[in-house]
Design an enzyme around this catalytic site. Structure first.
Site, mmCIF file in Angstrom:
data_model
loop_
_atom_site.group_PDB
_atom_site.id
_atom_site.type_symbol
_atom_site.label_atom_id
_atom_site.label_comp_id
_atom_site.label_asym_id
_atom_site.label_seq_id
_atom_site.Cartn_x
_atom_site.Cartn_y
_atom_site.Cartn_z
ATOM 1 C CD GLU A 235 31.460 -53.588 -9.586
ATOM 2 O OE1 GLU A 235 31.698 -53.854 -10.776
ATOM 3 O OE2 GLU A 235 30.904 -54.386 -8.791
ATOM 4 N NE ARG B 4 18.420 -59.001 -11.075
ATOM 5 C CZ ARG B 4 18.770 -59.250 -9.827
ATOM 6 N NH1 ARG B 4 17.992 -59.944 -9.041
ATOM 7 N NH2 ARG B 4 19.929 -58.819 -9.363
ATOM 8 C CB CYS C 202 25.592 -50.125 -6.591
ATOM 9 S SG CYS C 202 25.292 -50.603 -4.886
ATOM 10 C CG HIS D 278 29.192 -54.105 -5.649
ATOM 11 N ND1 HIS D 278 28.946 -53.847 -6.970
ATOM 12 C CD2 HIS D 278 28.046 -53.759 -4.978
ATOM 13 C CE1 HIS D 278 27.710 -53.355 -7.103
ATOM 14 N NE2 HIS D 278 27.151 -53.295 -5.914
HETATM 15 N N1 PCA Z 1 23.764 -52.662 -3.183
HETATM 16 C C1 PCA Z 1 22.804 -52.408 -4.237
HETATM 17 C C2 PCA Z 1 22.193 -51.085 -3.897
HETATM 18 C C3 PCA Z 1 22.631 -50.760 -2.521
HETATM 19 C C4 PCA Z 1 23.650 -51.737 -2.188
HETATM 20 O O1 PCA Z 1 24.328 -51.761 -1.153
HETATM 21 C C5 PCA Z 1 23.412 -52.489 -5.628
HETATM 22 O O2 PCA Z 1 24.340 -53.283 -5.837
HETATM 23 O O3 PCA Z 1 22.957 -51.781 -6.529
#
Ligand code: PCA
Length: 210
Positions: free
Chosen positions: A84, A94, A147, A169
């Site tokens: 990211e 959401r 996140c 991610h």
């Molecule tokens: N993914 C979510 C929150 C926790 C996770 O593993 C996100 O992308 O915000």
């Protein structure tokens, strides 16, 4: 160098979270003696709860005083390990978090800058993951759920400090395929190899610059 690596627990009624499994696997490898040279590793699994997650991360950073912080989270539908670039100052969910709270249209830090950039050397890290034969790439936004919430808080807190930090991610893992029909999954072992390559590359690149 000291590295803090975090993942998240399952959320939204999910049974697994690959980010948690990656962190647990790498922790177990280190405990079994399969370490990465030059790294003192600290790991944690964070709750998927807006305020608690960022408070725990802040506590872990002040406790361990890491040179680098790498936070992982699940992004269902992603096809690759996604670095990211930008954390934005917005909570807008959401779905409810694991404490049943659904924040919408709220700044994470009132009066804070609209965004913070990652300080990880993302292009170099992407190459390192790809060299392991694991798909990796850049992503513009971590979304506006938990996140992004910890990513923004972390970058805000560490701005101007001699610590590199960022958010990655990860895709779903194979065991989750029945719960997410049609979405890409990547074997956990590949994801673990990819994130180990991230840690090893950070240890090399950060020790060269400091
Ligand atoms: N993914 C979510 C929150 C926790 C996770 O593993 C996100 O992308 O915000």
């Amino acid at each position: 160098m000291r590295i803090l690596l975090t993942g998240f627990e399952p959320f939204n009624n999910g049974k697994l979270n690959p980010s948690e499994e990656i962190v647990r696997a790498i922790t177990a490898q280190f405990e079994a003696g399969d370490k990465i040279e030059g790294i003192e590793l600290h790991t944690a699994v964070l709750p998927v709860v807006f305020t608690e997650s960022s408070e725990l991360l802040r506590h872990l950073i002040s406790l361990h005083k890491p040179d680098a912080v790498v936070c992982l989270g699940q992004a269902e539908g992603r096809k690759e390990i996604s670095f990211e670039r930008v954390a934005i100052n917005l909570d807008d969910a959401r779905i409810a978090d694991n404490a049943g709270r659904q924040l919408t249209d709220q700044p994470i830090i009132a009066g804070g800058p609209a965004a913070h950039f990652t300080t990880l050397p993302v292009r170099q890290l992407i190459e390192a993951v790809r060299a392991e034969g694991v798909a990796a790439g850049l992503s513009l936004s971590a979304g506006t759920f938990v996140c992004n919430h910890i990513f923004y808080n972390m970058q805000h807190e560490l701005a101007g400090q001699d610590v590199v930090s960022g958010f990655i991610h990860v895709p779903l893992m194979d065991e989750q395929a029945p719960d997410f029909p049609g979405l890409t999954t990547v074997p956990l072992a590949d994801q673990v190899r990819g994130i180990r390559a991230v840690l090893a590359t950070l240890a090399q690149s950060v020790s060269l610059t400091s």
